[in-house]
Design a protein around this motif. Structure first.
Motif: not given
Ligand SMILES: [Zn+2]
Length: 459
Positions: A215-236
């Motif tokens: 997601f690095r093209w859309d989200i700046d993971f240093m600045l953007d993550p905030r309390e209440g953000d959620t994620f779901r990941v399907v992985y191996e």
């Protein structure tokens, strides 16, 4: 919570894995018992003096004894078939093959033959031992017959006594099962840390790194993550002998910001084996330029045509954006292009300039060093490593000075990047295959329940 679904073994289960019957288990226990007795016997009935025998017995570490006693029922059964005694050795600090052979009283002449084996890689793997590495030695009547060493997670070096050639080496693949699993999480109050939430959800850091990469093209993971953000990941998950060895690829992922902005990605594997991430509609996640050329940085100074220079203390235009990050942090090419300058340039210190399509030039200043082998004229891909954050030239502390020049004019990089053009979508010819591949992944993503939390309830 992560749960395992859809077991997808890479290959049929090996025949040795059929459940053992009660009788077989009893036999195995007896064999293990005999093996332990045999090992201790090895030290009692030895030709050397009592003192050395005792010393050798003490030198046999507790771990080795424990490993021999708890040899799995399966390998004990295999060993019984060949009438072998197996010893598992966990390499200690400063251990060498020589020390291990002396400790276990195996023939040093055999070791000399093994270390002279006609296979450079095998010799290297046996001389480079690290604490914690595991070796398995199988012997018959006190004579070494086999030596195994794990290589990485899924390969095994096998040295076997050969009646004609002394010892021979081979490398075998170990069966690895892949499972597709789902993890969900929510960024918790106070920490605002994606990594903390991801760890709590069961993701290994390597998978969280991949998530931020996707997601690095859309989200700046240093600045953007905030309390209440959620994620779901399907992985191996890759599993060997029922034990997790490591996380595999992310197959689908979603990141939802508290303000409702939603980002979704699916992995599509092309028929030639190459893979990339797309939106569920098949659009590329890549933008013309990365949102930031340095991950996990913070903006310490914005584009400002009239700024008091922190070192010179005069009004001078700040023609770029400063990203503060520790010295040595990786700096990536913001877009694909060609290196047109690499060297020292006045107040910029170590500088890289990249020329892109559309008469755009990006500049990266104050670097501590350049990426190894980076040359003028070289083509770089978007996201390719070009150097490391530093404070060379006129800089008060380690940061990247990043400039964006369009048609010879300095523009605000943050604005310019937002209007960039995306990468190519899924080609028309791959549409059907894309949809067939990603539909079940998206269904799995949708089915994963998000953790309930105060932040979600307040939404
Ligand atoms: Zn600057």
């Amino acid at each position: 919570m992560a749960k395992l679904v859809n077991p997808k073994p890479d290959r049929p289960r090996p025949r040795g894995k059929v459940p053992l019957t009660g009788l077989q288990l009893t036999c195995c226990v007896a064999v293990v018992g005999m093996a332990v007795y045999f090992i201790s016997g090895l030290f009692r009935h030895t030709d050397s003096t009592t003192e050395t025998a005792l010393a050798a017995e003490t030198a046999l570490t507790a771990l080795e004894v424990a490993a021999a006693a708890t040899t799995s029922a399966q390998s004990a059964a295999e060993a019984a078939l060949a009438n072998l005694s197996e010893i598992k050795v966990v390499v200690q600090r400063n251990d060498t093959m020589d020390a291990i052979f002396r400790r276990l009283q195996f023939s040093l002449a055999d070791l000399a033959q093994i270390l002279a084996i006609d296979n450079k890689d095998a010799r290297r793997m046996l001389t480079l031992l690290k604490p914690g590495d595991e070796l398995t030695l199988a012997s018959r009547d006190g004579q070494l017959v086999q030596l195994h060493r794990l290589i990485g997670d899924d390969k095994r070096l096998k040295i076997e006594r050969d009646e004609d050639a002394g010892f021979v080496a081979s490398v075998e693949d170990l069966p690895v099962d892949r499972y597709v699993t789902v993890a969900t999480g929510m960024i918790q109050p106070h920490t605002s840390s994606l990594y903390a939430a991801a760890t709590a959800a069961g993701l290994q850091d390597v998978t969280t790194d991949r998530l931020t990469d996707i997601f690095r093209w859309d989200i700046d993971f240093m600045l953007d993550p905030r309390e209440g953000d959620t994620f779901r990941v399907v992985y191996e998950k890759r599993v060997r002998d029922g034990r997790l060895i490591r996380d595999g690829n992310i197959l689908a992922a979603e990141y939802v910001m508290k303000d409702g902005r939603t980002f979704r990605a699916v992995r599509y594997e092309f028929p030639d084996g190459k893979a990339d991430y797309y939106t569920p509609e098949g659009k590329s996640l890549r933008k013309a330029f990365l949102k930031t050329p340095v991950q996990f940085s913070r903006i310490s100074s914005v584009f400002n045509p009239r700024r008091r220079h922190p070192v010179l203390n005069t009004i001078r235009a700040h023609r770029g954006v400063d990203y503060a990050a520790p010295t040595g942090t990786k700096v990536y090419a913001a877009g694909a292009g060609r290196v047109q300058f690499r060297g020292v340039k006045g107040g910029f210190g170590n500088l890289v300039e990249i020329a892109h399509a559309g008469k755009v030039v990006t500049r990266y200043g104050h670097l501590s060093r350049f990426a190894p082998g980076l040359k003028v004229g070289q083509r770089v891909e978007q996201g390719e490593l070009i150097g490391y954050v530093g404070s060379t030239g006129l800089a008060t502390g380690p940061h990247l000075h990043f400039e964006f020049i369009e048609n010879g004019q300095y523009v605000d990089p943050q604005k310019a990047i937002r209007r960039g053009e995306p990468g190519p979508p899924i080609p028309d010819g791959q549409r059907g295959a894309f949809e067939a591949q990603v539909a079940p992944l998206l269904a799995q993503l949708d089915a994963a329940a998000l953790p309930q939390g105060p932040a979600l309830a307040a939404r």
